[in-house]
Design a protein around this motif. Sequence first.
Motif, PDB file in Angstrom:
ATOM      1  N   TRP A 277       0.815  -1.214   0.000  1.00  0.00           N
ATOM      2  CA  TRP A 277       0.000   0.000   0.000  1.00  0.00           C
ATOM      3  C   TRP A 277       0.850   1.267   0.000  1.00  0.00           C
ATOM      4  O   TRP A 277       0.536   2.237  -0.685  1.00  0.00           O
ATOM      5  CB  TRP A 277      -0.936   0.001   1.203  1.00  0.00           C
ATOM      6  CG  TRP A 277      -2.085   0.949   1.041  1.00  0.00           C
ATOM      7  CD1 TRP A 277      -2.331   2.088   1.739  1.00  0.00           C
ATOM      8  CD2 TRP A 277      -3.164   0.817   0.115  1.00  0.00           C
ATOM      9  NE1 TRP A 277      -3.488   2.681   1.297  1.00  0.00           N
ATOM     10  CE2 TRP A 277      -4.017   1.912   0.301  1.00  0.00           C
ATOM     11  CE3 TRP A 277      -3.480  -0.132  -0.870  1.00  0.00           C
ATOM     12  CZ2 TRP A 277      -5.174   2.109  -0.459  1.00  0.00           C
ATOM     13  CZ3 TRP A 277      -4.623   0.053  -1.623  1.00  0.00           C
ATOM     14  CH2 TRP A 277      -5.457   1.153  -1.403  1.00  0.00           C
TER      15      TRP A 277
ATOM     16  N   GLN B 136      -2.721   3.513  -5.157  1.00  0.00           N
ATOM     17  CA  GLN B 136      -3.463   4.733  -4.890  1.00  0.00           C
ATOM     18  C   GLN B 136      -3.246   5.781  -5.978  1.00  0.00           C
ATOM     19  O   GLN B 136      -4.158   6.526  -6.318  1.00  0.00           O
ATOM     20  CB  GLN B 136      -3.046   5.301  -3.532  1.00  0.00           C
ATOM     21  CG  GLN B 136      -3.305   4.338  -2.377  1.00  0.00           C
ATOM     22  CD  GLN B 136      -2.723   4.841  -1.081  1.00  0.00           C
ATOM     23  OE1 GLN B 136      -3.286   5.723  -0.433  1.00  0.00           O
ATOM     24  NE2 GLN B 136      -1.568   4.307  -0.692  1.00  0.00           N
TER      25      GLN B 136
ATOM     26  N   ILE C 185      -7.819  -0.274   4.772  1.00  0.00           N
ATOM     27  CA  ILE C 185      -7.161  -0.347   3.465  1.00  0.00           C
ATOM     28  C   ILE C 185      -7.862  -1.353   2.558  1.00  0.00           C
ATOM     29  O   ILE C 185      -7.942  -1.149   1.342  1.00  0.00           O
ATOM     30  CB  ILE C 185      -5.666  -0.679   3.643  1.00  0.00           C
ATOM     31  CG1 ILE C 185      -4.942   0.528   4.236  1.00  0.00           C
ATOM     32  CG2 ILE C 185      -5.023  -1.100   2.319  1.00  0.00           C
ATOM     33  CD1 ILE C 185      -3.485   0.284   4.555  1.00  0.00           C
TER      34      ILE C 185
ATOM     35  N   GLU D 234     -10.680   0.507   1.123  1.00  0.00           N
ATOM     36  CA  GLU D 234     -10.191   1.516   0.189  1.00  0.00           C
ATOM     37  C   GLU D 234      -9.750   0.873  -1.122  1.00  0.00           C
ATOM     38  O   GLU D 234      -9.995   1.411  -2.210  1.00  0.00           O
ATOM     39  CB  GLU D 234      -9.036   2.294   0.823  1.00  0.00           C
ATOM     40  CG  GLU D 234      -8.409   3.347  -0.066  1.00  0.00           C
ATOM     41  CD  GLU D 234      -9.360   4.487  -0.438  1.00  0.00           C
ATOM     42  OE1 GLU D 234      -8.978   5.299  -1.293  1.00  0.00           O
ATOM     43  OE2 GLU D 234     -10.476   4.546   0.120  1.00  0.00           O
TER      44      GLU D 234
ATOM     45  N   ARG E 142     -12.801   0.093  -3.081  1.00  0.00           N
ATOM     46  CA  ARG E 142     -13.368   1.325  -3.641  1.00  0.00           C
ATOM     47  C   ARG E 142     -12.583   1.742  -4.885  1.00  0.00           C
ATOM     48  O   ARG E 142     -13.173   2.073  -5.922  1.00  0.00           O
ATOM     49  CB  ARG E 142     -13.348   2.443  -2.604  1.00  0.00           C
ATOM     50  CG  ARG E 142     -14.002   3.746  -3.094  1.00  0.00           C
ATOM     51  CD  ARG E 142     -13.659   4.911  -2.218  1.00  0.00           C
ATOM     52  NE  ARG E 142     -12.239   5.260  -2.302  1.00  0.00           N
ATOM     53  CZ  ARG E 142     -11.690   5.926  -3.318  1.00  0.00           C
ATOM     54  NH1 ARG E 142     -12.433   6.309  -4.352  1.00  0.00           N
ATOM     55  NH2 ARG E 142     -10.408   6.206  -3.322  1.00  0.00           N
TER      56      ARG E 142
END
Length: 285
Positions: free
Chosen positions: A67, A73, A199, A202, A205
Amino acid sequence: MWKTIRELMQPPPGMAFDFRQPPGEPALAPADGVSWRVFANPLVLFIGGVAAVLLELAEPSVRSGVWDKGGFQRDPGMRLRRTGFAAMMTVYGPRSAAEQLIARVVRVHGRIEGSTPDGLPYHANDPRLLDWVQATAVFGFIEAYHRYAAPLSAAEKDRAFVEAQPSARLYGATGVPQSWAGWDALLGATAPRLEGSAILLEFLRIMNEAPIVPPLLRPLQRLLVRAAVAIVPRPVASLPQLRGQGLRRGEAALVRLLTRLAPLLPLGDTPERQARRRLAGREMR
């Protein structure tokens, strides 16, 4: 739609590679093996890849490395394409080129280290973490193919783990299971460390909303993400963040239909097709 799927099967910008060369050079994985079948299906690659990342993100040390340093991200679509290209190279690429690519990845991993939020130090080249990452990838792709494309026998599942050994060892993963039973044993041993986190939500998503495909195809993208959640084994599937995120009633049949039709799509000159020409030592038209 076909154009988008073709792009996902090709190397990302700046990483172009001719899988036809050099003529006759074998790959790390055998051309008559299970892996060549599995990796030729683009929907299996997407579903299996997402499932593998969910398993990685449930392990605290792997989660921090993936991550914090992995790029999901910033640009999830490009991260998926880079990871997919690396996987294609280990399966279809000539052995010499695959070894060079893996060596570069290992060097990059050598600079990735830190601590989890709980203060546990981690290093990306830790053999224990590498074993988990490599094993979850094999599991994800095998299970996605078995569940949605075509059933695999117990012997074929075992063979897929054996076929992954050469590339896993080059990455530094020396304890990757060599059978499905071995995977079950590793999963059982790792289960006490697996945990949920914000996480995980996330990541789901991002995978649901990221512009990986055109807007009109976004419902298909979300369907495939749910298909990935549906194949994650119980220690992770039972985490609060994944409950209710799997396939809905009737969707499994739709995913199976789409996945079984995927090989019929006009995918162009894929790495698998190029690699077969390389092994034949000639151009196939």
